[in-house]
Motif scaffolding. Structure first.
Motif, short mmCIF file in Angstrom:
data_model
loop_
_atom_site.label_atom_id
_atom_site.label_comp_id
_atom_site.label_asym_id
_atom_site.label_seq_id
_atom_site.Cartn_x
_atom_site.Cartn_y
_atom_site.Cartn_z
N GLY A 47 0.29 -1.48 0.14
CA GLY A 47 -0.57 0.23 0.49
C GLY A 47 0.62 0.88 0.03
N ILE A 48 2.14 1.35 -0.52
CA ILE A 48 2.75 2.51 -0.22
C ILE A 48 2.96 2.93 -1.66
CG2 ILE A 48 5.60 3.01 -0.12
CD1 ILE A 48 5.90 0.32 1.99
N GLU A 49 2.94 4.32 -1.95
CA GLU A 49 3.37 5.01 -2.95
C GLU A 49 4.87 4.35 -3.22
OE1 GLU A 49 2.43 9.40 -5.28
OE2 GLU A 49 0.78 8.11 -3.47
N TRP A 50 4.68 4.32 -4.65
CA TRP A 50 6.88 4.33 -4.98
C TRP A 50 6.56 5.87 -5.84
CZ3 TRP A 50 9.79 1.93 -1.49
CH2 TRP A 50 9.07 1.14 -0.92
N ASP A 51 7.42 6.23 -5.61
CA ASP A 51 7.55 8.00 -6.67
C ASP A 51 8.12 7.20 -7.57
OD1 ASP A 51 6.10 9.61 -5.12
OD2 ASP A 51 7.70 9.50 -3.26
N CYS A 52 9.01 6.32 -7.57
CA CYS A 52 10.01 5.43 -8.92
C CYS A 52 10.33 4.62 -8.60
CB CYS A 52 11.29 7.34 -8.88
SG CYS A 52 12.58 7.02 -7.72
N VAL A 126 24.29 4.37 -5.76
CA VAL A 126 22.90 4.05 -6.27
C VAL A 126 22.04 4.67 -4.69
CG1 VAL A 126 20.84 3.03 -6.59
CG2 VAL A 126 23.08 2.14 -8.03
N LEU A 127 22.72 4.10 -3.76
CA LEU A 127 21.87 4.56 -2.69
C LEU A 127 22.21 6.32 -2.88
CD1 LEU A 127 22.94 1.65 0.49
CD2 LEU A 127 20.16 2.21 -1.58
N ASP A 128 22.76 6.42 -2.90
CA ASP A 128 23.52 8.63 -2.40
C ASP A 128 22.70 8.59 -3.82
OD1 ASP A 128 25.54 7.86 -1.35
OD2 ASP A 128 27.47 8.32 -2.53
N GLN A 129 22.26 8.33 -5.27
CA GLN A 129 21.68 8.76 -5.93
C GLN A 129 19.91 8.90 -4.94
OE1 GLN A 129 21.72 7.35 -10.04
NE2 GLN A 129 19.90 8.24 -10.10
N ALA A 130 19.60 7.97 -4.74
CA ALA A 130 18.28 7.12 -4.17
C ALA A 130 18.12 8.26 -2.58
CB ALA A 130 17.98 6.00 -4.07
N ILE A 131 18.62 8.40 -2.07
CA ILE A 131 18.47 9.06 -1.20
C ILE A 131 18.97 11.09 -0.94
CG2 ILE A 131 19.78 9.83 1.20
CD1 ILE A 131 20.66 6.83 1.44
N ALA A 132 19.05 10.88 -1.97
CA ALA A 132 19.52 12.22 -2.56
C ALA A 132 18.30 12.97 -2.58
CB ALA A 132 20.70 12.72 -3.85
N GLN A 133 17.36 12.11 -3.06
CA GLN A 133 15.69 13.00 -3.88
C GLN A 133 15.40 13.40 -2.43
OE1 GLN A 133 13.21 10.64 -5.80
NE2 GLN A 133 15.22 9.40 -6.77
N LYS A 134 15.51 13.36 -1.30
CA LYS A 134 14.91 13.28 0.45
C LYS A 134 13.25 13.05 -0.01
CE LYS A 134 19.45 15.54 1.62
NZ LYS A 134 19.59 17.00 2.96
N GLU A 135 12.99 13.11 -0.74
CA GLU A 135 10.96 12.69 -0.54
C GLU A 135 11.48 12.06 -1.95
OE1 GLU A 135 9.82 16.86 -1.83
OE2 GLU A 135 10.67 17.94 -0.84
N GLY A 136 9.66 11.53 -1.12
CA GLY A 136 9.55 9.92 -1.84
C GLY A 136 9.85 8.93 -1.62
N ASN A 137 9.82 7.68 -2.02
CA ASN A 137 9.99 6.47 -1.71
C ASN A 137 10.21 6.27 -2.60
OD1 ASN A 137 8.76 6.15 0.30
ND2 ASN A 137 7.07 6.48 0.62
N VAL A 138 10.93 5.23 -2.90
CA VAL A 138 12.72 4.62 -3.63
C VAL A 138 12.01 2.81 -3.71
CG1 VAL A 138 14.88 4.48 -5.20
CG2 VAL A 138 13.79 6.56 -4.23
N LEU A 139 11.50 2.90 -5.02
CA LEU A 139 11.36 0.74 -5.27
C LEU A 139 12.87 0.68 -6.00
CD1 LEU A 139 9.94 -1.31 -4.75
CD2 LEU A 139 9.34 -1.12 -6.62
N ILE A 140 13.72 -0.26 -5.39
CA ILE A 140 14.85 -0.95 -6.02
C ILE A 140 14.77 -2.76 -6.37
CG2 ILE A 140 17.53 -1.75 -6.16
CD1 ILE A 140 17.49 1.05 -3.98
N VAL A 141 14.71 -2.89 -7.41
CA VAL A 141 14.34 -4.21 -8.31
C VAL A 141 15.60 -4.96 -8.59
CG1 VAL A 141 13.54 -5.89 -9.80
CG2 VAL A 141 12.01 -3.67 -9.13
N SER A 142 16.19 -5.92 -8.01
CA SER A 142 17.57 -6.22 -8.77
C SER A 142 17.50 -7.80 -8.20
CB SER A 142 18.68 -5.09 -7.23
OG SER A 142 20.58 -6.04 -7.53
N HIS A 143 18.78 -8.30 -7.31
CA HIS A 143 19.28 -9.91 -7.63
C HIS A 143 19.83 -10.18 -6.40
CE1 HIS A 143 19.23 -9.65 -12.00
NE2 HIS A 143 19.78 -7.76 -11.20
#
Length: 183
Positions: A47-52, A126-143
């Motif tokens: 139920g989380i809104e994933w911004d990117c 990747v995490l530096d880039q994701a956290i730099a957004q500071k707003e919004g939730n980030v979904l990461i699809v990996s391995h």
């Protein structure tokens, strides 16, 4: 801010059990695995809104991301799995023995240790880039293996989230910044 980790859906690539394989055949199996299709599944996004969404640029991760996320998906080579080591031997072994050698390669293979160091650096980027957004939730699809290192780095950066041994295909693992911590 929340960061969600999802391992790609199950891959339609049978394990070559029941016969002995050369090192070249194992390498070819991994190349085929990287290009194989996925078994479509579903992911409870809580139920989380994933911004990117950031996804590995390998087909199985891209296809998974496209199935579970509506919105922008950024394909990133930095989220690729740690490559399986190559072996130079004429011996043939069962796939189980090859899998054990691959798992233990960080102890005996200098190239594998270097690949792990590079993977950790990629994760930090990747995490530096994701956290730099500071707003919004980030979904990461990996391995699977990369997710272990992603989890460890998120915890080091002040996030809290679930533990997992071997990440399940299509399962969401949510990490959230601990209260009182700044990004």
């Amino acid at each position: 801010m929340k960061i969600g980790l999802v391992r790609h859906f199950k891959v339609k690539q049978a394990y070559p059990f029941g016969r002995s394989l050369s090192a070249c055949e194992v390498d070819q199996w991994f190349r085929d695995y990287d290009e194989a299709d996925i078994e479509e599944g579903s992911t409870d996004l809580g139920g989380i809104e994933w911004d990117c969404c950031y996804a590995s640029d390998l087909p199985r991760a891209i296809r998974t991301a496209e199935k579970i996320h509506v919105g922008p998906i950024y394909q990133m080579a930095e989220l690729r799995e740690i490559p399986a080591p190559t072996f130079e031997t004429k011996f043939k072994l069962s796939f189980v023995w090859w899998a054990l050698l691959i798992r233990m390669s960080w102890l005996i293979n200098r190239q594998t240790r270097q690949d792990i160091r590079h993977a950790k650096a990629r994760i930090n980027k990747v995490l530096d880039q994701a956290i730099a957004q500071k707003e919004g939730n980030v979904l990461i699809v990996s391995h699977a293996a990369l997710m272990k290192f992603l989890r460890k780095e998120l915890l080091n950066r002040g996030f809290k989230g679930p533990g997992f041994g071997h990440a399940k295909n299509g399962m969401l693992y949510v990490f959230e910044m601990r209260k009182g911590r700044d990004l």
